[in-house]
Design an enzyme around this catalytic site. Structure first.
Site, short mmCIF file in Angstrom:
data_model
loop_
_atom_site.label_atom_id
_atom_site.label_comp_id
_atom_site.label_asym_id
_atom_site.label_seq_id
_atom_site.Cartn_x
_atom_site.Cartn_y
_atom_site.Cartn_z
N SER A 24 0.91 -1.44 -0.05
CA SER A 24 0.11 0.00 0.00
C SER A 24 0.86 1.25 0.03
CB SER A 24 -1.06 -0.06 1.20
OG SER A 24 -1.43 1.00 1.31
N SER A 26 -0.75 3.94 0.58
CA SER A 26 -1.42 5.16 1.31
C SER A 26 -0.63 5.92 2.63
CB SER A 26 -2.75 4.54 1.84
OG SER A 26 -3.55 4.11 0.73
N LYS A 75 -13.86 -3.93 2.13
CA LYS A 75 -14.54 -2.87 1.84
C LYS A 75 -16.16 -3.06 1.70
CE LYS A 75 -11.31 -0.52 -1.52
NZ LYS A 75 -11.06 -0.07 -2.77
N ASN A 96 -14.56 2.80 1.61
CA ASN A 96 -13.14 2.85 1.44
C ASN A 96 -12.51 3.87 2.41
OD1 ASN A 96 -13.31 5.16 0.06
ND2 ASN A 96 -11.65 4.82 -1.31
N ASP A 111 -13.48 6.17 -3.90
CA ASP A 111 -13.14 5.80 -5.43
C ASP A 111 -13.86 6.37 -6.49
OD1 ASP A 111 -11.04 3.97 -4.53
OD2 ASP A 111 -12.19 2.25 -4.28
N GLY A 136 -14.76 -5.26 -17.27
CA GLY A 136 -14.63 -5.90 -15.88
C GLY A 136 -15.77 -5.38 -14.86
N ASN A 160 -17.91 -8.51 -19.03
CA ASN A 160 -17.13 -9.25 -17.90
C ASN A 160 -17.15 -10.52 -18.09
OD1 ASN A 160 -15.43 -9.01 -15.58
ND2 ASN A 160 -17.49 -9.76 -14.30
N ILE A 163 -20.95 -12.99 -16.15
CA ILE A 163 -21.80 -12.17 -16.42
C ILE A 163 -22.91 -11.61 -15.34
CG2 ILE A 163 -23.53 -14.14 -17.07
CD1 ILE A 163 -22.90 -10.61 -18.94
P1 NAP Z 1 -11.89 -7.23 -8.33
O1 NAP Z 1 -13.09 -7.06 -7.50
O2 NAP Z 1 -11.26 -8.65 -7.84
O3 NAP Z 1 -12.47 -7.16 -9.88
C1 NAP Z 1 -11.34 -7.89 -10.85
C2 NAP Z 1 -12.11 -7.88 -12.19
O4 NAP Z 1 -10.93 -8.33 -13.10
C3 NAP Z 1 -13.24 -8.73 -12.30
O5 NAP Z 1 -14.20 -8.12 -13.36
C4 NAP Z 1 -12.49 -10.11 -12.78
O6 NAP Z 1 -13.48 -10.91 -13.92
C5 NAP Z 1 -11.44 -9.51 -13.96
N1 NAP Z 1 -10.44 -10.41 -14.04
C6 NAP Z 1 -9.62 -10.70 -13.22
N2 NAP Z 1 -8.77 -11.62 -13.74
C7 NAP Z 1 -9.09 -11.94 -15.09
C8 NAP Z 1 -8.81 -12.82 -16.31
N3 NAP Z 1 -7.82 -13.81 -16.07
N4 NAP Z 1 -9.53 -12.70 -17.31
C9 NAP Z 1 -10.89 -11.96 -17.36
N5 NAP Z 1 -11.18 -11.15 -16.41
C10 NAP Z 1 -10.40 -11.03 -15.29
O7 NAP Z 1 -10.60 -6.39 -8.07
P2 NAP Z 1 -10.69 -4.64 -8.18
O8 NAP Z 1 -10.69 -4.24 -6.70
O9 NAP Z 1 -12.03 -4.11 -8.86
O10 NAP Z 1 -9.50 -3.96 -8.75
C11 NAP Z 1 -9.28 -4.43 -10.20
C12 NAP Z 1 -8.15 -3.80 -10.65
O11 NAP Z 1 -8.20 -2.31 -10.38
C13 NAP Z 1 -6.80 -3.90 -9.93
O12 NAP Z 1 -5.77 -4.03 -10.87
C14 NAP Z 1 -6.54 -2.87 -8.96
O13 NAP Z 1 -5.29 -2.73 -8.59
C15 NAP Z 1 -7.22 -1.52 -9.59
N6 NAP Z 1 -7.62 -0.52 -9.09
C16 NAP Z 1 -7.04 0.62 -8.96
C17 NAP Z 1 -7.57 1.78 -8.26
C18 NAP Z 1 -7.07 3.35 -8.42
O14 NAP Z 1 -7.08 4.04 -7.56
N7 NAP Z 1 -6.35 3.27 -9.61
C19 NAP Z 1 -8.74 1.49 -7.35
C20 NAP Z 1 -9.21 0.32 -7.05
C21 NAP Z 1 -8.50 -0.66 -7.75
P3 NAP Z 1 -14.42 -11.88 -13.14
O15 NAP Z 1 -15.61 -10.89 -12.23
O16 NAP Z 1 -14.97 -12.89 -14.02
O17 NAP Z 1 -13.51 -12.75 -11.94
#
Ligand code: NAP
Length: 291
Positions: A24, A26, A75, A96, A111, A136, A160, A163
């Protein structure tokens, strides 16, 4: 002997609960903010095991911390311990940022505004009336979908692998806002056409994140439409393959560092009742992009 006065009897305590927390940024972000805002506060990581979440929140309340962030995987689970929620947090079903006011815990989801502010400032595009495509349907996607709808996009197409998760987000949007949301499974034959029709395409999956930098949420070769903006929530690497392909085709691209910084800035402003100056934000952005 030199007396260390960084933390005194008046110092306010801030922190983050999650697991794991070793990556992190943060603590660095918030402690840098306190230093430059000349505010007497310290922000620390609290790595909490799932079975201790309830005790951890009780403890934070009892210790009268000023506020704390909540990150993966808590969260959603944290919500049962919070007294009142912002509209975004309630809609998304995730918190968050928590502020402690005289023992009462208020839950926010920064966020949402983090994404909106980063997108508008860094792309230069207004969101009103636009068509957005979300790749996603996890936590980041939920927050961004709500942010897009609050900003008045006309349509959100959620694509996604699973689905049912895309459907949950579409339901939140269709039942609570004027924006129309639809969803598609990643292998739906309509996906290439949906992608070409969007004004904005946002990757919210973890595909392309370090160390799997060859990963991509779009099957290349793919021809984007002129004028589209590509946004990727990933910031490590600074340019994912998704963004690099868009850039090669002459599109505006933005990574997720701005979202990360702005969600933190808003949390800090909520806890401390202050406005962080633009110049400090620009300096923070520059410093963190060089980390
Ligand atoms: P999450 O809730 O675990 O969701 C992950 C998403 O990615 C889901 O839609 C998942 O699909 C998809 N996915 C993962 N592996 C996959 C694969 N091999 N093939 C196809 N789809 C795949 O995670 P999250 O918290 O939303 O975070 C997602 C990303 O956003 C991470 O990289 C995180 O670091 C980033 N993030 C960035 C910020 C920022 O402030 N910039 C904030 C939050 C998150 P399924 O539903 O089918 O599993």
């Amino acid at each position: 002997m030199r007396i260390i006065s960084g933390v005194t009897g008046k110092t306010k305590l801030l922190g983050v609960i999650g697991n794991p927390l070793s990556h992190s940024i943060s603590p660095q972000l918030h402690n840098t903010l306190s230093k430059h805002m000349n505010i007497d506060a310290v922000y620390v990581p609290f790595e909490v095991k799932k079975e201790n979440l309830s005790d951890a929140i009780k403890g934070l309340r009892a210790l009268n911390v000023a506020g704390f962030n909540v990150t993966i995987p808590y969260k959603n689970d944290v919500m049962e311990y919070i007294d009142e929620f912002s509209r975004e947090a309630e809609l998304i079903g995730a918190v968050n940022t928590v502020k402690n006011e005289n023992g009462k815990l208020y839950g926010y989801n920064t966020d949402v505004s983090g994404f909106v502010r980063s997108f508008k400032e860094e792309s230069g595009m207004d969101l009103k009336g636009k068509k957005a495509v979300l790749l996603g349907a996890g936590g980041a996607s939920r927050a961004i979908a709500v942010g897009l709808a609050f900003e008045g996009v006309s349509r959100i197409s959620i694509i996604n692998r699973t689905i049912s998760k895309a459907e949950q987000i579409a339901n939140i949007i269709n039942n609570n806002t004027l924006t129309v949301a639809e969803c598609f499974c990643t292998n739906d034959l309509k996906v290439p056409e949906v992608l070409r029709e969007g004004d904005i395409i946002i990757n919210t999956t973890s595909l392309g994140m370090f160390p799997d930098i060859e990963g991509t949420p779009v099957n290349f070769p793919f021809e984007f439409t002129k004028g589209q903006v590509l946004y990727d929530v990933i910031y490590n690497p600074a340019k994912t393959r998704f963004l690099m392909e868009g850039e090669k085709q002459g599109l505006k691209t933005v990574n997720g560092l701005g979202m990360l910084i702005y969600q933190g800035i808003q949390a800090y402003e909520i806890w401390m009742d202050v406005k962080v100056p633009e110049r400090l934000i620009k300096n923070l952005y520059r410093a963190f992009s060089e980390l």
